[in-house]
Motif scaffolding. Structure first.
Motif, PDB file in Angstrom:
ATOM      1  N   UNK A 209     -40.581 -66.468 -72.985  1.00 37.43           N
ATOM      2  CA  UNK A 209     -41.895 -67.024 -73.313  1.00 37.43           C
ATOM      3  C   UNK A 209     -41.957 -67.474 -74.763  1.00 37.43           C
ATOM      4  N   UNK A 210     -41.285 -66.758 -75.660  1.00 38.60           N
ATOM      5  CA  UNK A 210     -41.239 -67.170 -77.067  1.00 38.60           C
ATOM      6  C   UNK A 210     -40.463 -68.477 -77.214  1.00 38.60           C
ATOM      7  N   UNK A 211     -39.379 -68.621 -76.470  1.00 38.63           N
ATOM      8  CA  UNK A 211     -38.546 -69.826 -76.548  1.00 38.63           C
ATOM      9  C   UNK A 211     -39.330 -71.063 -76.120  1.00 38.63           C
ATOM     10  N   UNK A 212     -40.033 -70.962 -74.999  1.00 37.88           N
ATOM     11  CA  UNK A 212     -40.802 -72.101 -74.503  1.00 37.88           C
ATOM     12  C   UNK A 212     -42.139 -72.255 -75.228  1.00 37.88           C
ATOM     13  N   UNK A 213     -42.585 -71.186 -75.886  1.00 43.50           N
ATOM     14  CA  UNK A 213     -43.911 -71.222 -76.491  1.00 43.50           C
ATOM     15  C   UNK A 213     -44.976 -71.419 -75.452  1.00 43.50           C
ATOM     16  N   UNK A 214     -44.720 -70.910 -74.248  1.00 44.50           N
ATOM     17  CA  UNK A 214     -45.610 -71.160 -73.116  1.00 44.50           C
ATOM     18  C   UNK A 214     -45.359 -70.124 -72.034  1.00 44.50           C
ATOM     19  N   UNK A 215     -46.141 -70.200 -70.967  1.00 41.55           N
ATOM     20  CA  UNK A 215     -46.003 -69.287 -69.837  1.00 41.55           C
ATOM     21  C   UNK A 215     -45.504 -70.037 -68.609  1.00 41.55           C
ATOM     22  N   UNK A 216     -44.768 -69.364 -67.731  1.00 39.55           N
ATOM     23  CA  UNK A 216     -44.240 -70.048 -66.547  1.00 39.55           C
ATOM     24  C   UNK A 216     -45.348 -70.450 -65.590  1.00 39.55           C
ATOM     25  N   UNK A 217     -45.103 -71.541 -64.864  1.00 47.15           N
ATOM     26  CA  UNK A 217     -46.070 -71.969 -63.854  1.00 47.15           C
ATOM     27  C   UNK A 217     -45.675 -71.459 -62.477  1.00 47.15           C
ATOM     28  N   UNK A 218     -44.412 -71.036 -62.346  1.00 42.78           N
ATOM     29  CA  UNK A 218     -43.952 -70.590 -61.026  1.00 42.78           C
ATOM     30  C   UNK A 218     -42.690 -69.747 -61.162  1.00 42.78           C
ATOM     31  N   UNK A 219     -42.602 -68.704 -60.348  1.00 41.98           N
ATOM     32  CA  UNK A 219     -41.341 -67.972 -60.196  1.00 41.98           C
ATOM     33  C   UNK A 219     -40.654 -68.570 -58.967  1.00 41.98           C
ATOM     34  N   UNK A 220     -39.554 -69.240 -59.195  1.00 40.44           N
ATOM     35  CA  UNK A 220     -38.866 -69.942 -58.110  1.00 40.44           C
ATOM     36  C   UNK A 220     -38.111 -68.979 -57.200  1.00 40.44           C
ATOM     37  N   UNK A 221     -37.422 -68.025 -57.792  1.00 43.95           N
ATOM     38  CA  UNK A 221     -36.680 -67.023 -57.022  1.00 43.95           C
ATOM     39  C   UNK A 221     -36.686 -65.714 -57.775  1.00 43.95           C
ATOM     40  N   UNK A 388     -48.626 -60.995 -66.425  1.00 42.68           N
ATOM     41  CA  UNK A 388     -48.747 -62.000 -65.360  1.00 42.68           C
ATOM     42  C   UNK A 388     -47.361 -62.481 -64.925  1.00 42.68           C
ATOM     43  N   UNK A 389     -46.467 -62.649 -65.900  1.00 43.64           N
ATOM     44  CA  UNK A 389     -45.109 -63.103 -65.579  1.00 43.64           C
ATOM     45  C   UNK A 389     -44.348 -62.039 -64.795  1.00 43.64           C
ATOM     46  N   UNK A 390     -44.524 -60.780 -65.194  1.00 49.17           N
ATOM     47  CA  UNK A 390     -43.886 -59.680 -64.466  1.00 49.17           C
ATOM     48  C   UNK A 390     -44.414 -59.610 -63.039  1.00 49.17           C
ATOM     49  N   UNK A 391     -45.736 -59.724 -62.881  1.00 42.28           N
ATOM     50  CA  UNK A 391     -46.342 -59.708 -61.544  1.00 42.28           C
ATOM     51  C   UNK A 391     -45.825 -60.865 -60.692  1.00 42.28           C
ATOM     52  N   UNK A 392     -45.692 -62.022 -61.312  1.00 45.38           N
ATOM     53  CA  UNK A 392     -45.208 -63.214 -60.620  1.00 45.38           C
ATOM     54  C   UNK A 392     -43.828 -62.947 -60.015  1.00 45.38           C
ATOM     55  N   UNK A 393     -42.979 -62.287 -60.795  1.00 41.98           N
ATOM     56  CA  UNK A 393     -41.626 -61.981 -60.327  1.00 41.98           C
ATOM     57  C   UNK A 393     -41.642 -60.920 -59.228  1.00 41.98           C
ATOM     58  N   UNK A 394     -42.472 -59.896 -59.398  1.00 38.16           N
ATOM     59  CA  UNK A 394     -42.531 -58.846 -58.374  1.00 38.16           C
ATOM     60  C   UNK A 394     -43.070 -59.384 -57.050  1.00 38.16           C
TER      61      UNK A 394
END
Length: 408
Positions: A209-221, A388-394
């Motif tokens: 998230x630091x690298x992109x300076x943003x949050x993911x829109x989708x967990x693909x896999x 939110x990102x952790x939840x997305x992956x779970x």
């Protein structure tokens, strides 16, 4: 090698300093193994921090812990620490499932909170915690998710070589050797909100998230590994996940808590898209382009060892048919154990090469508590987005979210 040994030796045995009269007095909730690294050792060299008290469910364990680490007071309960007017702040290194409840209790008691990561069990808890009305009042307590590695100069030096909008791919990996954690470890206990994504992968997610300076829109896999013994089947021992970010970039994260005995430092590898580089010496029919690869070896425990590799591949080509005329590569490695070494916007910040990432974190925590400016901080919204990102992956993994506390 001598410098490494000296740095690590001093990091774990820092010089003692005289404490100021208005030093922040900490209480620790739980005699956790992480507490010496997270607070006790860093506090040794900080003139404005005193570790005053500890409480644990097992009073005998708390007593032994206090004796070992020279903590003056042993309390009979967590509540006793929260009720003590002489305690200014608390470290909460409890099992993940208890972070939410005791952080809320501490904030309502008016204590500043240094909260071990992950901040909560899921995004539902994070939303409630970081939006507590008590946090928006004048003189509100300070609440910080203890993402220690994000405060280290090496991470910010690494980020200085990255252009977030140009990032097309990120690879991250981290591991813990299998000998360190057995099946009964709380890291594999679903009811205590365990799992490799919670315990270790959150570091991967944080640096992505630091690298992109943003949050993911989708967990693909998200492909988890489990013991498959009918007991630990909701806890991931390892995982491989892939995310898509708003700029179209892809990030991959892999973590294992059952890794080989030979430990490998964590790694973050960032690939940029091809960009045109200004080169006024070229004729108008030609252009120069660059593709950049930036790698940080050791993004979790950079204070022990790290290396930042920057590899730029240049091509001079015809604009008309994009035929290459000349190709070459420039590569350089960097390190930054202090902000002076990191240079740039943080060059004048305090710090010594032997400071742990936890010590840099504590410096900023104290600054915030004392009402001084902080050059870097993990805001509450950031911690909520992290969950939110952790939840997305779970959710993608099929294992389901970690359980939500009934406490309110």
């Amino acid at each position: 090698m001598a410098a490494l040994v000296s740095r690590v030796f001093t990091a774990f045995g820092p010089p003692k300093v005289e404490k100021k009269n208005d030093a922040i007095r900490f209480g620790i909730l739980g005699a956790a193994q992480i507490a010496p690294l997270a607070l006790i050792t860093p506090a040794t060299s900080h003139p404005e921090v005193i570790v005053q008290a500890i409480a644990a469910r097992d009073h005998a364990r708390a007593t032994a812990f206090a004796k070992k680490h020279n903590i003056p007071d042993v309390r009979t309960s967590y509540d006793e620490i929260l009720e003590d007017p002489n305690i200014d702040a608390v470290l909460i290194p409890l099992p993940n499932s208890l972070h939410f409840e005791w952080a809320v209790r501490a904030i309502r008691a008016g204590k500043h909170v240094l909260l071990e990561k992950p901040s909560t069990s899921n995004a539902t808890e994070a939303e409630i915690l970081f939006n507590l009305p008590e946090l928006s009042q004048p003189g509100a307590p300070v609440l910080l998710e203890a993402f220690h590695n994000r405060f280290h100069p090496a991470v910010h030096k690494f980020l200085s070589f990255i252009t977030p909008s140009d990032v097309v791919h990120v690879h991250t990996d981290s591991m813990v050797p299998w000998l360190i954690l057995d099946k009964d470890n709380i890291g594999f206990n679903y009811k205590l909100s365990g799992g490799s994504m919670m315990m270790l992968g959150t570091y991967n997610f944080g640096v992505i998230r630091m690298i992109f300076g943003d949050d993911p829109v989708e967990c693909l896999t998200c492909e988890p590994g489990i013991f498959g013994d009918g007991i630990h089947d909701q806890c991931d021992t390892d995982f491989k996940a892939k995310f898509r970010f708003p700029n179209g970039g892809i990030a991959e994260a892999s973590t294992t808590m059952r890794g080989p005995i030979w430990w490998k430092p964590s790694e973050a590898r960032v690939t940029h898209k091809e960009v045109v580089v200004d080169n006024k010496s070229l004729p108008t029919t030609q252009e120069q382009v660059r593709t950049r690869l930036v790698t940080l070896h050791g993004f979790i425990h950079a204070f022990i060892w790290h290396r930042i590799d920057v590899k730029d591949t240049f091509v001079i080509r015809n604009k008309s048919d994009r035929r290459p005329i000349k190709t070459w590569t420039e590569a350089k490695s960097h390190k930054a154990y202090s902000y002076k070494e990191a240079a740039g916007e943080f060059a004048n910040l305090p710090g010594e090469p032997w400071w742990m990432s936890y010590r840099y974190q504590l410096e900023e925590f104290v600054n915030r508590v004392k009402g001084r400016s902080t050059q870097y901080w993990v805001e509450g919204q950031d911690s909520w987005d992290q969950m939110k990102m952790i939840d997305m992956a779970y959710e993608k993994s099929g294992l389901g979210l970690r359980p939500t506390s009934d406490f309110r």
